[in-house]
Design an enzyme around this catalytic site. Structure first.
Site, PDB file in Angstrom:
ATOM      1  N   CYS A  66       0.822  -1.217   0.000  1.00  0.00           N
ATOM      2  CA  CYS A  66       0.000   0.000   0.000  1.00  0.00           C
ATOM      3  C   CYS A  66       0.855   1.266   0.000  1.00  0.00           C
ATOM      4  CB  CYS A  66      -0.930   0.008   1.207  1.00  0.00           C
ATOM      5  SG  CYS A  66      -1.945  -1.463   1.273  1.00  0.00           S
ATOM      6  N   HIS A 126      -4.292   6.712   1.897  1.00  0.00           N
ATOM      7  CA  HIS A 126      -4.477   5.416   1.241  1.00  0.00           C
ATOM      8  C   HIS A 126      -5.896   4.940   1.541  1.00  0.00           C
ATOM      9  CE1 HIS A 126      -4.347   1.295   0.196  1.00  0.00           C
ATOM     10  NE2 HIS A 126      -4.204   0.857   1.432  1.00  0.00           N
ATOM     11  N   ASN A 152     -10.161  -1.102  -2.169  1.00  0.00           N
ATOM     12  CA  ASN A 152      -8.759  -0.868  -1.794  1.00  0.00           C
ATOM     13  C   ASN A 152      -7.870  -1.358  -2.942  1.00  0.00           C
ATOM     14  OD1 ASN A 152      -6.128  -1.187  -0.791  1.00  0.00           O
ATOM     15  ND2 ASN A 152      -6.823  -1.633   1.280  1.00  0.00           N
TER      16      ASN A 152
HETATM   17  N1  COA Z   1     -18.862 -10.710   5.307  1.00  0.00           N
HETATM   18  C1  COA Z   1     -19.444 -11.089   6.440  1.00  0.00           C
HETATM   19  N2  COA Z   1     -18.760 -11.443   7.547  1.00  0.00           N
HETATM   20  C2  COA Z   1     -17.429 -11.387   7.466  1.00  0.00           C
HETATM   21  C3  COA Z   1     -16.749 -10.991   6.321  1.00  0.00           C
HETATM   22  C4  COA Z   1     -17.529 -10.644   5.202  1.00  0.00           C
HETATM   23  N3  COA Z   1     -16.987 -10.256   4.035  1.00  0.00           N
HETATM   24  N4  COA Z   1     -15.430 -11.034   6.561  1.00  0.00           N
HETATM   25  C5  COA Z   1     -15.264 -11.444   7.814  1.00  0.00           C
HETATM   26  N5  COA Z   1     -16.480 -11.665   8.357  1.00  0.00           N
HETATM   27  C6  COA Z   1     -16.783 -12.150   9.687  1.00  0.00           C
HETATM   28  C7  COA Z   1     -15.683 -13.011  10.274  1.00  0.00           C
HETATM   29  O1  COA Z   1     -15.803 -14.326   9.814  1.00  0.00           O
HETATM   30  C8  COA Z   1     -15.946 -12.895  11.734  1.00  0.00           C
HETATM   31  O2  COA Z   1     -16.997 -13.743  12.061  1.00  0.00           O
HETATM   32  P1  COA Z   1     -17.017 -14.494  13.494  1.00  0.00           P
HETATM   33  O3  COA Z   1     -17.083 -13.408  14.525  1.00  0.00           O
HETATM   34  O4  COA Z   1     -18.261 -15.330  13.417  1.00  0.00           O
HETATM   35  O5  COA Z   1     -15.758 -15.279  13.572  1.00  0.00           O
HETATM   36  C9  COA Z   1     -16.407 -11.472  11.823  1.00  0.00           C
HETATM   37  O6  COA Z   1     -16.881 -11.057  10.574  1.00  0.00           O
HETATM   38  C10 COA Z   1     -15.251 -10.584  12.166  1.00  0.00           C
HETATM   39  O7  COA Z   1     -15.769  -9.750  13.041  1.00  0.00           O
HETATM   40  P2  COA Z   1     -14.848  -8.680  13.599  1.00  0.00           P
HETATM   41  O8  COA Z   1     -13.495  -9.247  13.881  1.00  0.00           O
HETATM   42  O9  COA Z   1     -15.575  -7.988  14.707  1.00  0.00           O
HETATM   43  O10 COA Z   1     -14.728  -7.763  12.325  1.00  0.00           O
HETATM   44  P3  COA Z   1     -14.001  -6.459  12.303  1.00  0.00           P
HETATM   45  O11 COA Z   1     -14.856  -5.397  12.869  1.00  0.00           O
HETATM   46  O12 COA Z   1     -12.589  -6.604  12.795  1.00  0.00           O
HETATM   47  O13 COA Z   1     -13.955  -6.236  10.744  1.00  0.00           O
HETATM   48  C11 COA Z   1     -12.381  -6.151   9.029  1.00  0.00           C
HETATM   49  C12 COA Z   1     -13.161  -7.055   9.945  1.00  0.00           C
HETATM   50  C13 COA Z   1     -11.523  -7.025   8.125  1.00  0.00           C
HETATM   51  C14 COA Z   1     -13.339  -5.339   8.160  1.00  0.00           C
HETATM   52  C15 COA Z   1     -11.547  -5.218   9.916  1.00  0.00           C
HETATM   53  O14 COA Z   1     -10.730  -5.957  10.775  1.00  0.00           O
HETATM   54  C16 COA Z   1     -10.730  -4.278   9.135  1.00  0.00           C
HETATM   55  O15 COA Z   1     -11.241  -3.367   8.521  1.00  0.00           O
HETATM   56  N6  COA Z   1      -9.402  -4.455   9.181  1.00  0.00           N
HETATM   57  C17 COA Z   1      -8.488  -3.661   8.376  1.00  0.00           C
HETATM   58  C18 COA Z   1      -8.551  -4.192   7.003  1.00  0.00           C
HETATM   59  C19 COA Z   1      -7.847  -3.305   6.042  1.00  0.00           C
HETATM   60  O16 COA Z   1      -8.146  -2.162   5.918  1.00  0.00           O
HETATM   61  N7  COA Z   1      -6.915  -3.882   5.357  1.00  0.00           N
HETATM   62  C20 COA Z   1      -6.206  -3.170   4.375  1.00  0.00           C
HETATM   63  C21 COA Z   1      -5.048  -2.482   5.001  1.00  0.00           C
HETATM   64  S1  COA Z   1      -4.084  -1.800   3.777  1.00  0.00           S
END
Ligand code: COA
Length: 333
Positions: free
Chosen positions: A115, A260, A290
């Site tokens: 990124c 970003h 992204n």
């Molecule tokens: N649709 C539905 N549910 C999803 C999913 C999707 N596309 N992806 C993950 N989940 C589920 C997981 O399986 C998990 O389920 P569980 O609780 O039954 O195990 C749950 O959602 C995850 O919940 P949580 O950990 O509370 O989610 P979160 O609030 O941390 O959100 C992200 C997950 C990935 C959106 C978040 O961690 C995030 O934005 N991280 C940064 C990602 C990013 O920006 N990456 C790029 C950096 S350059």
């Protein structure tokens, strides 16, 4: 004192729009989950089977940046190509982009840094130009991630976020700080290398890819989303403040912050922590997802074309991503 400046920008995205509704037909997810957790409503992916690579999108963005800058192919002496999704393991995209654009560039450098690829490339271009080694440098950041995503329930956290696209900038010399890259700030913390990564194919294994690895899906990118989120919010704030402090300016002086486009919630957290008004923080993740290295030059190009960054604007670029790597740049356009 010699400086470098951005002379022109360009971008390119595939025509195919992939909506959240389309992804919902393929994986167990929902429009509400994607929008609430990431802010993304649609993204661009190359058409299946089209054979378009990141060097193709990069070459198109590069050609548009050259046209925007009014710089002829023969004037470019260095191509810097940033991507985490190169067409081939080797040679890198810089070689392919040089060939596609017919540039008489005597040199090319490939940059990874995910990124942060564009920021690292911009910083290298700035240093070479200030040192008098190069006059005109084409910095291209391009990605085709869709062909490497796990479009099954197993990969749903990554698949809904990442997308294809390209952005580019022509960087050239400047006589004064009224139009110049004022400073760049690059960082790394490799202790988090495996918190956002793609493990295979790997030169640590022979063969580098096996049927077992494919069956286990270990050739797909993986992410520790919560750790990434927490670090992204903190490091991006720090990098913005670092760029402002280094130049003796404040947030009030900024025309725009171009972060970003990692995730809308990350951007909103950074914006709120810095107490920046909504109008000063650029977002287009709703439409493009992204696009990793391409996200900053793509957003920068859109803002310039929309007239949001007239000459003399003070713009801060900030990124965070896999590595972890992060950084910023302060630019007077
Ligand atoms: N649709 C539905 N549910 C999803 C999913 C999707 N596309 N992806 C993950 N989940 C589920 C997981 O399986 C998990 O389920 P569980 O609780 O039954 O195990 C749950 O959602 C995850 O919940 P949580 O950990 O509370 O989610 P979160 O609030 O941390 O959100 C992200 C997950 C990935 C959106 C978040 O961690 C995030 O934005 N991280 C940064 C990602 C990013 O920006 N990456 C790029 C950096 S350059």
């Amino acid at each position: 004192m010699r400086f470098s400046r951005i002379l022109g920008t360009g971008s390119s995205v595939p025509a195919r729009v992939v909506t959240n509704a389309e992804l919902c037909q393929k994986i167990d997810t929902s429009e509400e989950w994607i929008v609430e957790r990431t802010g993304i409503r649609e993204r661009r992916w190359i058409a299946e089977g089209s054979g378009i690579g990141s060097s193709d999108l990069g070459a198109e963005a590069g050609a548009r940046a050259l046209a925007d800058a009014g710089i002829a192919a023969g004037q470019v002496s260095l191509v810097i190509a940033a991507t985490l999704s190169p067409d081939y393991d080797f040679p890198g995209n810089g070689v392919l982009i040089q060939r596609k654009l017919g540039l008489k560039a005597p040199a090319t450098i490939d940059v990874r840094q995910q990124c942060n690829g564009f920021l690292y490339g911009l910083s290298i271009a700035d240093a070479f130009i200030r040192a008098g080694v190069h006059q005109h440098v084409l910095v291209v950041a391009s990605e085709v991630q869709s062909t490497g995503l796990d479009v099954t329930d197993r990969g749903r956290d990554m698949t809904v976020i990442f997308a294809d696209g390209a952005g580019a900038a022509v960087v050239g010399p400047s006589d004064d700080q009224a139009h110049a890259i004022l400073s760049t700030h690059l960082h790394v913390d490799g202790t988090h290398a495996e918190d956002l990564w793609c493990e295979f194919p790997s030169s640590r294994h022979s063969p580098r890819l096996t049927k077992e690895i494919l069956d286990e899906g270990r050739h797909y990118p993986r992410m520790n989303g919560r750790v990434v989120f927490k670090h992204a919010v903190s490091r991006m704030q720090e990098a913005v403040n670092e760029a402002l402090d280094a130049n003796g300016v404040t947030l009030a002086d900024l025309t725009l912050l171009v972060p970003h486009q990692a995730n809308l919630r990350i951007i909103h957290n950074v914006r709120d922590a810095l107490k920046l008004p909504e109008a000063k923080v650029v977002t287009n993740i709703e439409r493009y997802g992204n696009t990793t290295s391409a996200s900053i030059p793509l957003a920068l190009d859109e803002c310039r074309k929309e007239g949001r960054l007239p000459a003399g604007s003070l713009v801060c670029l900030v990124a965070f991503g896999s590595g972890f790597t992060w950084g910023s740049a302060l630019i007077r356009l």
